[in-house]
Scaffold this active site. Sequence first.
Site, PDB file in Angstrom:
ATOM      1  N   SER A  38       0.841  -1.201   0.000  1.00  0.00           N
ATOM      2  CA  SER A  38       0.000   0.000   0.000  1.00  0.00           C
ATOM      3  C   SER A  38       0.873   1.246   0.000  1.00  0.00           C
ATOM      4  O   SER A  38       1.945   1.277   0.633  1.00  0.00           O
ATOM      5  CB  SER A  38      -0.905   0.016   1.236  1.00  0.00           C
ATOM      6  OG  SER A  38      -1.501   1.290   1.410  1.00  0.00           O
TER       7      SER A  38
ATOM      8  N   TYR B  55      -2.007   0.254   9.883  1.00  0.00           N
ATOM      9  CA  TYR B  55      -2.145  -0.510   8.636  1.00  0.00           C
ATOM     10  C   TYR B  55      -0.850  -0.428   7.827  1.00  0.00           C
ATOM     11  O   TYR B  55      -0.354  -1.436   7.321  1.00  0.00           O
ATOM     12  CB  TYR B  55      -3.311   0.047   7.833  1.00  0.00           C
ATOM     13  CG  TYR B  55      -3.512  -0.607   6.486  1.00  0.00           C
ATOM     14  CD1 TYR B  55      -3.993  -1.909   6.390  1.00  0.00           C
ATOM     15  CD2 TYR B  55      -3.227   0.079   5.302  1.00  0.00           C
ATOM     16  CE1 TYR B  55      -4.176  -2.509   5.152  1.00  0.00           C
ATOM     17  CE2 TYR B  55      -3.413  -0.510   4.064  1.00  0.00           C
ATOM     18  CZ  TYR B  55      -3.893  -1.809   3.995  1.00  0.00           C
ATOM     19  OH  TYR B  55      -4.072  -2.398   2.772  1.00  0.00           O
TER      20      TYR B  55
END
Length: 244
Positions: free
Chosen positions: A140, A153
């Site tokens: 990501s 995250y």
Amino acid sequence: MKTVLLSGDSRGVGHCIAKELLSKGYKVIGLSRSITNEIEILKELYGNDRYIHINYDLLNVDGIKELYKKTLRPLTKENGIHAFINNAALAYDDIITNLNYGPLDEMFKVNVFSPMMITKYMLRDMLLHKTKGNIIHISSISAHTGYKGLAMYASTKGAMEAFSKNTAREWGALGIRSNIVCPGFMDTEMSASLSDDQKKRIFNRNSMKKPVVVEAVATTVLFLLEDTGKGITGQILHVDNGTI
């Protein structure tokens, strides 16, 4: 026919990757917690011999060994598994001062610990069959560019990026490659909780001023799997519309 193990195949990026691979002649074994309509459509289109779905919850880290030995290995005992694409992810979004251990622990199990354990058994399978295989982790952009509420995250994705680079170093001499595909922000289920204004501000941070399309991620994965990517290992390929 080359067999690919794909986690998180039920929707979004994973579903798009499955479609791309099946259309190019790969056999896909998908892992996710449930069967969706998207999965049923692909199974009907390609048949159970080309697309096999296994219900598995990656929260169960301890069950990975049994998953491989009792389910995956019997399915692929003749030719082995050519590639593992780690796409499944659990998001826990909040500011750091609200951090709670419970959801953090669950997120690390799904995003880090289970993928690491699956990689272990995929490497053993590749060594057993003398396969010059591929391991691809979907990361990501949050691991590289700060976003409010995504620190936890992003840390899971950063962990897998470091793991991938070292995997490439350990096993490259035997022809096994490990890479990261790092998408920018996409308009998917994981971003559904954001308001239109929040999405606009995020998308304006990239050079193209728009969300990354999932098809761009899928075709990059295919590029790495094919001979086109044979000289690439230990790398992070950014598919982020030029996020700065």
